[in-house]
Every structure is written in C-alpha cells, then in structure tokens.
Design a protein around this motif. Structure first.
Motif, PDB file in Angstrom:
ATOM      1  N   HIS A 168       0.751  -1.289  -0.190  1.00 36.43           N
ATOM      2  CA  HIS A 168       0.014   0.068  -0.021  1.00 36.43           C
ATOM      3  C   HIS A 168       1.000   1.386  -0.086  1.00 36.43           C
ATOM      4  CE1 HIS A 168      -3.546  -2.462   2.123  1.00 36.43           C
ATOM      5  NE2 HIS A 168      -3.425  -2.884   0.807  1.00 36.43           N
ATOM      6  N   ARG A 169       2.088   1.095   0.679  1.00 40.27           N
ATOM      7  CA  ARG A 169       2.736   2.372   0.842  1.00 40.27           C
ATOM      8  C   ARG A 169       3.627   2.873  -0.473  1.00 40.27           C
ATOM      9  NH1 ARG A 169       7.734   2.035   5.001  1.00 40.27           N
ATOM     10  NH2 ARG A 169       8.176   3.578   3.706  1.00 40.27           N
ATOM     11  N   THR A 170       3.715   1.926  -1.406  1.00 38.13           N
ATOM     12  CA  THR A 170       4.635   2.103  -2.340  1.00 38.13           C
ATOM     13  C   THR A 170       4.203   3.522  -3.164  1.00 38.13           C
ATOM     14  OG1 THR A 170       5.319  -0.196  -2.662  1.00 38.13           O
ATOM     15  CG2 THR A 170       5.578   1.451  -4.704  1.00 38.13           C
ATOM     16  N   HIS A 203      -5.563  -8.913  -9.264  1.00 37.35           N
ATOM     17  CA  HIS A 203      -6.111  -7.811 -10.116  1.00 37.35           C
ATOM     18  C   HIS A 203      -5.731  -6.487  -9.374  1.00 37.35           C
ATOM     19  CE1 HIS A 203      -8.562  -5.493 -12.660  1.00 37.35           C
ATOM     20  NE2 HIS A 203      -9.125  -5.179 -11.913  1.00 37.35           N
ATOM     21  N   GLU A 204      -5.769  -6.316  -8.014  1.00 42.16           N
ATOM     22  CA  GLU A 204      -5.379  -5.201  -7.347  1.00 42.16           C
ATOM     23  C   GLU A 204      -4.028  -5.021  -7.353  1.00 42.16           C
ATOM     24  OE1 GLU A 204      -8.622  -4.619  -3.613  1.00 42.16           O
ATOM     25  OE2 GLU A 204      -7.029  -6.218  -3.332  1.00 42.16           O
ATOM     26  N   ILE A 205      -2.945  -6.097  -7.354  1.00 42.10           N
ATOM     27  CA  ILE A 205      -1.632  -5.771  -7.442  1.00 42.10           C
ATOM     28  C   ILE A 205      -1.259  -5.298  -9.059  1.00 42.10           C
ATOM     29  CG2 ILE A 205       0.528  -7.169  -7.437  1.00 42.10           C
ATOM     30  CD1 ILE A 205      -0.668  -8.963  -5.400  1.00 42.10           C
ATOM     31  N   PHE A 209       0.506  -1.960  -9.909  1.00 39.14           N
ATOM     32  CA  PHE A 209       1.512  -1.862 -10.604  1.00 39.14           C
ATOM     33  C   PHE A 209       1.614  -1.097 -11.772  1.00 39.14           C
ATOM     34  CE2 PHE A 209       4.624  -3.326 -13.822  1.00 39.14           C
ATOM     35  CZ  PHE A 209       5.858  -3.727 -13.173  1.00 39.14           C
ATOM     36  N   VAL A 210       0.352  -0.802 -12.406  1.00 41.80           N
ATOM     37  CA  VAL A 210       0.228   0.084 -13.643  1.00 41.80           C
ATOM     38  C   VAL A 210       0.451   1.250 -13.109  1.00 41.80           C
ATOM     39  CG1 VAL A 210      -1.285   0.814 -15.230  1.00 41.80           C
ATOM     40  CG2 VAL A 210      -1.040  -1.593 -14.829  1.00 41.80           C
ATOM     41  N   ARG A 211      -0.286   1.611 -11.798  1.00 32.84           N
ATOM     42  CA  ARG A 211      -0.440   3.274 -11.235  1.00 32.84           C
ATOM     43  C   ARG A 211       1.276   3.347 -10.863  1.00 32.84           C
ATOM     44  NH1 ARG A 211      -4.708   1.150  -8.319  1.00 32.84           N
ATOM     45  NH2 ARG A 211      -3.598   0.710  -6.620  1.00 32.84           N
TER      46      ARG A 211
END
Length: 309
Positions: A168-170, A203-205, A209-211
């Motif tokens: 979450h923090r990335t 899917h959330e990961i 990654f795309v964001r």
C-alpha cells in the motif's frame, strides 16, 4: 493455498536431500540458478551478454544469524565485483544487493554493519563500472532499507533501489523517491504480506503496478521494469512510446530462465533487457520459491527426483 502446499512439500528433509543428490533435479534447477559458485556463474553471464542482454547478479547466500556470517557475505559480494571486472563484463553487469545478507536483521548493530558493508561494496562496484541496485525484503525491512539506500545514494548517486507494487505504501514512497536520474526498480513483490499493508488480490496488485509504472514513466527517473507479465510489459512499451523516453532512461528486467525468448525479443527491438542471474549456496530455497509461484512445475521437479524426466 496450492503454493503453500508446494513449498512445504519441497522443504521436507527427504525432498531436499533427494534434490541435492539427484543430477536430474540439479539439471532442472540449472534453468533458473547458475550454480553455487562464481566458476558456475561467469559462463552463464558471458553467454547472456553475447546474446545482447545485460545481466544482474543475485547472490543466494545462507541465512545470516551472526555478524561473522554477514562479514563473509560482504567478502563474497566484493569478490563478485572483482571477478566481473577481471572478466571484462563490468559495463554490462549489475549487482543486486540484499542488505539482509549483510546483517540487516541483527538489530541495531547489524543494521550499522550492513550499511557500512553496503557502502564498501557500492564504492568497489562504482570503481569497477558495475551498477548496484538495492533489493527489497519483506515489509518489516522496507523502511530500514529505504533509509540505508538514501545514505548509499548520497555517496554514489547511481545506486538504485527496489519498490514493490503490492505494498500500500509504495505509491506514497514513489512520490518522494521519483527524482530525476534515480534508478528505481519496480516489481510486483514476492512476499505474501498481511492485507493491512499489502494488496492480496492479483487484480489489485496489477492495478497498483500500472499506477506505479505510470508514475515512473511520467517522471525523470531511470525506470527498471521488473516483470514477466506480458500485459505489464505491453503497457510499459506503450508508456515508453507515449512519453518518448530515450533508451537509456529505462530497462526491462526478468529472472534467468523465465521467458527467455521475450528477453531476447526486447533486446532485439532495441530495449535494454537485463537478466537477473542468481547463484550461491541458497539455491534450493530460491528454487522452491519459484515452484510456489508455478505449482505446475512441481510435477516436473518431482519426476526428476526419481529419474523420470
């Protein structure tokens, strides 16, 4: 989960002993791991470089429980750097540096030793023309790793750092990290962290990654795209086209033995394509992690233990 069952099976003493003593199993592992020592590693690196690929070396050391073991690993990293230089392949090479192998988990004294050892390794690598990217451990090591990297980066600006999209923090971290010229490796993350700190759904990961990838590509960092996922690679290629990024401002990174034809394709069309090549005494634990990611391979591995390849 199936991955947990595969890992527990592979870690049984009888399975480990069979894998260590069976040539067929070792041959199968060799697809992903370049042996236990430098004499095994160097021919693999040279072969990849001859194919137009760049390389990154990941040392698979034993678990570190004492500062003496950490010091021994420091010496191994320094030996790797010297050997890369002696072989004349420094300019094509990167060292993937994991601070936990240098004592980072051993309390305050261990963190102090790890930082000093990493600084020595990074300086030696810089002098030899070898890039260094600091690898990332599990969640509890993220903050101390980023703090250590900041000090290493101040000393040697070319030292890169790894971030994991699953956390979450990335995205918040990237808002501070994504400064011009910094080398930032983005991966999905291999650690299964609690849902309070990480995305658990695939899917959330992927969305995370795309964001993160968009943030990197719209900045002036040197973006290291560490993924084997065809969708993520296609999105990265499209973002490269849209942003008009020069070739030296990004590269694709994949693990040795995973999608080798895609690694070659990326290099052939003009992208910088780097292969992370692991080696060392901790090869078995590394391979069982690969099995957990690809449970279907467990059947092939099991057959190899009984000479039924």
């Amino acid at each position: 989960m199936m991955s947990d069952l595969v890992t527990r099976w592979a870690q049984r003493d009888r399975v480990r002993e069979a894998a260590m003593s069976t040539s067929a199993a070792r041959d199968l592992v060799a697809r992903y791991v370049a042996g236990q020592d430098l004499d095994d590693l160097i021919p693999v690196l040279i072969s990849l470089i001859d194919k137009g690929l760049l390389v990154s070396v990941g040392y698979l050391g034993d678990h570190v429980n004492t500062l003496e073991q950490a010091a021994a690993n420091k010496d191994v990293y320094l030996t790797i750097v010297r050997r890369l230089s002696d072989e004349g392949i420094s300019s094509s090479s990167e060292l993937s540096l994991r601070l936990s192998r240098l004592g980072q988990r051993l309390g305050a004294e261990g963190r102090h030793f790890a930082l000093g050892a990493a600084r020595t390794i990074c300086r030696a690598a810089s002098n030899a023309g070898v890039l260094v990217t600091v690898d990332m451990g599990d969640y509890e090591l993220v903050e101390p790793t980023l703090r250590a990297w900041e000090q290493l980066h101040q000393d040697i600006p070319a030292v890169g750092v790894t971030v994991q999209a699953a956390l979450h923090r990335t995205q918040r971290d990237l808002s501070d990290l994504a400064m011009p010229g910094r080398r930032i490796r983005l991966c999905k993350g291999v650690f299964r962290e609690p849902k309070q700190v990480a995305f658990r759904n695939r899917h959330e990961i992927d969305l995370a990654f795309v964001r993160d990838l968009r943030m990197l590509m719209n900045s002036q960092v040197i973006a290291l795209v560490a993924s084997h996922d065809p969708r993520m690679i296609s999105i990265a290629e499209e973002l490269i086209r849209r942003t008009g990024r020069p070739p030296e401002s990004y590269e694709f990174q994949m693990l040795h033995g995973v999608r080798p034809m895609e690694q070659r394709r990326l290099a052939d069309v003009g992208y910088r394509s780097r292969v992370l090549v692991p080696f060392g005494p901790g090869w078995y634990d590394y391979y069982t992690q690969r099995l957990a990611e690809r449970p279907a391979n467990a059947a092939l591995f099991a057959r190899s233990l009984f000479g039924k390849r």
